[in-house]
Enzyme design. Structure first.
Site, mmCIF file in Angstrom:
data_model
loop_
_atom_site.group_PDB
_atom_site.id
_atom_site.type_symbol
_atom_site.label_atom_id
_atom_site.label_comp_id
_atom_site.label_asym_id
_atom_site.label_seq_id
_atom_site.Cartn_x
_atom_site.Cartn_y
_atom_site.Cartn_z
ATOM 1 N N GLY A 56 0.775 -1.245 0.000
ATOM 2 C CA GLY A 56 0.000 0.000 0.000
ATOM 3 C C GLY A 56 0.799 1.284 0.000
ATOM 4 O O GLY A 56 0.342 2.298 -0.510
ATOM 5 N N ASP A 114 -4.988 2.614 10.852
ATOM 6 C CA ASP A 114 -6.411 2.594 11.208
ATOM 7 C C ASP A 114 -6.547 2.245 12.692
ATOM 8 O O ASP A 114 -6.530 3.130 13.530
ATOM 9 C CB ASP A 114 -7.112 1.591 10.290
ATOM 10 C CG ASP A 114 -8.605 1.512 10.565
ATOM 11 O OD1 ASP A 114 -9.131 2.348 11.314
ATOM 12 O OD2 ASP A 114 -9.265 0.600 10.021
ATOM 13 N N LYS A 142 -6.225 7.478 10.583
ATOM 14 C CA LYS A 142 -7.635 7.468 10.978
ATOM 15 C C LYS A 142 -7.739 7.769 12.473
ATOM 16 O O LYS A 142 -6.880 7.360 13.241
ATOM 17 C CB LYS A 142 -8.267 6.110 10.654
ATOM 18 C CG LYS A 142 -8.590 5.952 9.181
ATOM 19 C CD LYS A 142 -9.502 4.767 8.929
ATOM 20 C CE LYS A 142 -9.844 4.666 7.456
ATOM 21 N NZ LYS A 142 -10.581 3.418 7.165
ATOM 22 N N ASP A 170 -5.831 -0.290 -1.687
ATOM 23 C CA ASP A 170 -6.658 -1.152 -2.525
ATOM 24 C C ASP A 170 -7.970 -1.549 -1.876
ATOM 25 O O ASP A 170 -8.120 -1.539 -0.661
ATOM 26 C CB ASP A 170 -5.905 -2.442 -2.834
ATOM 27 C CG ASP A 170 -5.816 -3.348 -1.604
ATOM 28 O OD1 ASP A 170 -5.351 -2.876 -0.553
ATOM 29 O OD2 ASP A 170 -6.251 -4.522 -1.683
HETATM 30 P P1 IMP Z 1 -4.593 -1.287 11.128
HETATM 31 O O1 IMP Z 1 -3.791 -2.477 11.577
HETATM 32 O O2 IMP Z 1 -6.035 -1.367 11.545
HETATM 33 O O3 IMP Z 1 -3.970 0.038 11.535
HETATM 34 O O4 IMP Z 1 -4.691 -1.341 9.558
HETATM 35 C C1 IMP Z 1 -3.621 -1.041 8.777
HETATM 36 C C2 IMP Z 1 -3.681 -1.701 7.414
HETATM 37 O O5 IMP Z 1 -5.002 -2.088 7.020
HETATM 38 C C3 IMP Z 1 -3.207 -0.694 6.406
HETATM 39 O O6 IMP Z 1 -1.810 -0.778 6.238
HETATM 40 C C4 IMP Z 1 -3.984 -1.079 5.175
HETATM 41 O O7 IMP Z 1 -3.269 -2.066 4.457
HETATM 42 C C5 IMP Z 1 -5.263 -1.665 5.689
HETATM 43 N N1 IMP Z 1 -6.336 -0.652 5.718
HETATM 44 C C6 IMP Z 1 -6.873 -0.053 6.820
HETATM 45 N N2 IMP Z 1 -7.812 0.840 6.469
HETATM 46 C C7 IMP Z 1 -7.869 0.834 5.115
HETATM 47 C C8 IMP Z 1 -8.668 1.577 4.145
HETATM 48 O O8 IMP Z 1 -9.507 2.454 4.454
HETATM 49 N N3 IMP Z 1 -8.430 1.277 2.838
HETATM 50 C C9 IMP Z 1 -7.511 0.361 2.432
HETATM 51 N N4 IMP Z 1 -6.752 -0.347 3.298
HETATM 52 C C10 IMP Z 1 -6.931 -0.112 4.633
HETATM 53 MG MG MG Z 2 -0.759 -1.408 4.485
#
Ligand code: IMP
Ligand code: MG
Length: 191
Positions: A56, A114, A142, A170
């Site tokens: 990403g 996120d 986020k 994606d």
């Molecule tokens: P986390 O572990 O919840 O912080 O999520 C991080 C990973 O989830 C990111 O590196 C993205 O690959 C994926 N991700 C989280 N939110 C989104 C989104 O809104 N669109 C696309 N990928 C996301």
């Molecule tokens: Mg990612």
């Protein structure tokens, strides 16, 4: 093209609408790069290593790195996270880090933080390799991240709730090539 003229797109079965146009994305990356240049420019942190999290972050990293003007190295890792129902979050390194990081300043480059679980797990793993410091740079932050015990020093933009695609991000592998950021159209989202 004016922002209002940028049409919605469809990826797989879902519709997405414009969230941030390319010129505004680039402006935010420029501002972030100048901050980093002023904070690392004096050389007191040696030669930092940027660790880009694939897939990403590839487009963000390419734009960011062109604007970094202190000596640095770049490495790539590929992570896959398995969140399931557990609150701990398990991160699997699909493509690991070859570089020696002991005693070095590391900057992790992510597309979006996120829940913070991915970054928390990866930061923990890097910390066990004894770097001099670890910072996180992300294209999008986020608000939910406040619930996790991690600190994101460098965020180019803050994002509202809603699933975001484009500029590297994606939806089921589609949309990474898009130059603008889009958000899922059938969920309540703020701009
Ligand atoms: P986390 O572990 O919840 O912080 O999520 C991080 C990973 O989830 C990111 O590196 C993205 O690959 C994926 N991700 C989280 N939110 C989104 C989104 O809104 N669109 C696309 N990928 C996301
Ligand atoms: Mg990612």
């Amino acid at each position: 093209m004016e922002e209002r003229d940028i049409p919605d797109i469809t990826l797989h079965d879902r519709r997405f609408r414009l969230l941030v146009a390319n010129d505004r994305i680039i402006d935010s990356i420029e501002r972030l790069a100048s901050r980093m240049n002023s904070e690392y420019g004096d050389g007191s942190k040696g030669i930092p290593l940027f660790v880009v999290v694939l897939k990403g972050a590839f487009m963000f990293a390419a734009e960011l790195m062109q604007r970094i003007d202190f000596p640095c190295e770049v490495a790539f890792v590929r992570l896959s996270s398995y969140k399931g129902t557990s609150s701990t979050g398990c991160v699997n390194e699909v493509m690991g880090l070859g570089e020696e990081i002991a005693g070095r300043h590391v900057i992790i480059v992510e597309d979006i933080v996120d829940t913070g679980e991915t970054i928390a797990a990866f930061t923990g793993r890097l910390a066990s390799l004894n770097p001099a410091g670890i910072e996180v740079a992300t294209l999008l932050l986020k608000p939910y991240v406040c619930r996790k015990d991690i600190f994101v020093r460098y965020a180019a933009m803050e994002a509202a709730e809603g699933f975001i695609v484009g500029f590297g991000l994606d939806y089921d592998e589609l949309g990474r090539n898009l130059k603008h950021l889009y958000v899922l159209a059938d969920e309540r989202t703020e701009r």
